[in-house]
Design an enzyme around this catalytic site. Structure first.
Site, mmCIF file in Angstrom:
data_model
loop_
_atom_site.group_PDB
_atom_site.id
_atom_site.type_symbol
_atom_site.label_atom_id
_atom_site.label_comp_id
_atom_site.label_asym_id
_atom_site.label_seq_id
_atom_site.Cartn_x
_atom_site.Cartn_y
_atom_site.Cartn_z
ATOM 1 N NE ARG A 127 82.492 103.914 12.526
ATOM 2 C CZ ARG A 127 82.018 103.270 11.471
ATOM 3 N NH1 ARG A 127 81.580 102.037 11.589
ATOM 4 N NH2 ARG A 127 81.962 103.845 10.290
ATOM 5 C CD GLU A 172 78.411 98.357 5.725
ATOM 6 O OE1 GLU A 172 78.096 98.117 6.906
ATOM 7 O OE2 GLU A 172 79.417 99.017 5.413
ATOM 8 N NE ARG A 232 84.371 101.894 8.217
ATOM 9 C CZ ARG A 232 84.970 101.471 7.098
ATOM 10 N NH1 ARG A 232 86.161 100.957 7.128
ATOM 11 N NH2 ARG A 232 84.347 101.597 5.953
#
Length: 185
Positions: free
Chosen positions: A61, A27, A19
């Site tokens: 992440r 998104e 990330r």
């Protein structure tokens, strides 16, 4: 994956999901999400990159600064108007300056007019403050999907879709939100 999340193949052949630190991109399904994803893909695909770990997010992440040569991926995306500074996790003055310049130039998502809340409100984003909120006010969090608002005593006060902040029940209700039933009002 998308504009702010990439899969990186390490020198030992393993994949790691990263990330990108300090930014947020639209998104999937939102305006400019494909443009941001393609920009990131064109910048990093097949390139040797330098990853500087910063944190691990709630999805496991690695959150990291990503550099391709001398270019910082976060800065490149913000400068292109394809991401905004994720102020909840970053106070980087350089990103703030690049975002302001992209806004003023109405680059990419900023051509939607003002702050891109049409892109941001229906997905996980930093909290958006009610303009009438005062420093002393109790913050109510509004879930943009269910259109319910929560007090700090509510079980779901920090839900992933609780991205609107209101200073009063009246402000929340005027915006079309209703009180959640799981709260101690």
């Amino acid at each position: 994956m998308d504009g702010d999340t990439i899969d990186v193949r390490r020198s030992d052949g393993t994949l790691i999901r990263i990330r990108v630190h300090g930014i947020d991109c639209p998104e999937r399904g939102k305006p400019f999400s494909n443009v941001a994803r393609n920009f990131t893909r064109s910048m990093v695909f097949g390139q040797d990159i330098r990853v500087t770990p910063r944190d691990t997010d709630r999805y496991g992440r690695l959150v990291a600064q990503v550099r391709v040569g001398e270019r910082d991926l976060s800065e490149a995306l913000v400068e292109a108007g394809l991401a905004w500074q994720f102020r909840r996790y970053s106070d980087d003055a350089r990103l703030a300056s690049l975002e302001q310049a992209a806004r003023e130039a109405k680059r990419s998502l900023w051509q939607l007019g003002g702050d891109p809340h049409g892109v941001r409100d229906t997905v996980r984003r930093p909290l958006v403050a009610d303009p009438d909120a005062s420093a002393e006010a109790v913050e109510l969090h509004g879930n943009v999907n269910s259109r319910l608002y929560h007090r700090p005593s509510c079980r779901n006060y920090s839900c992933k879709n609780c991205t609107r902040v209101f200073s009063s029940e009246q402000a929340a209700e005027a915006s079309g939100f209703k009180a959640a039933k799981d709260c101690n009002f």
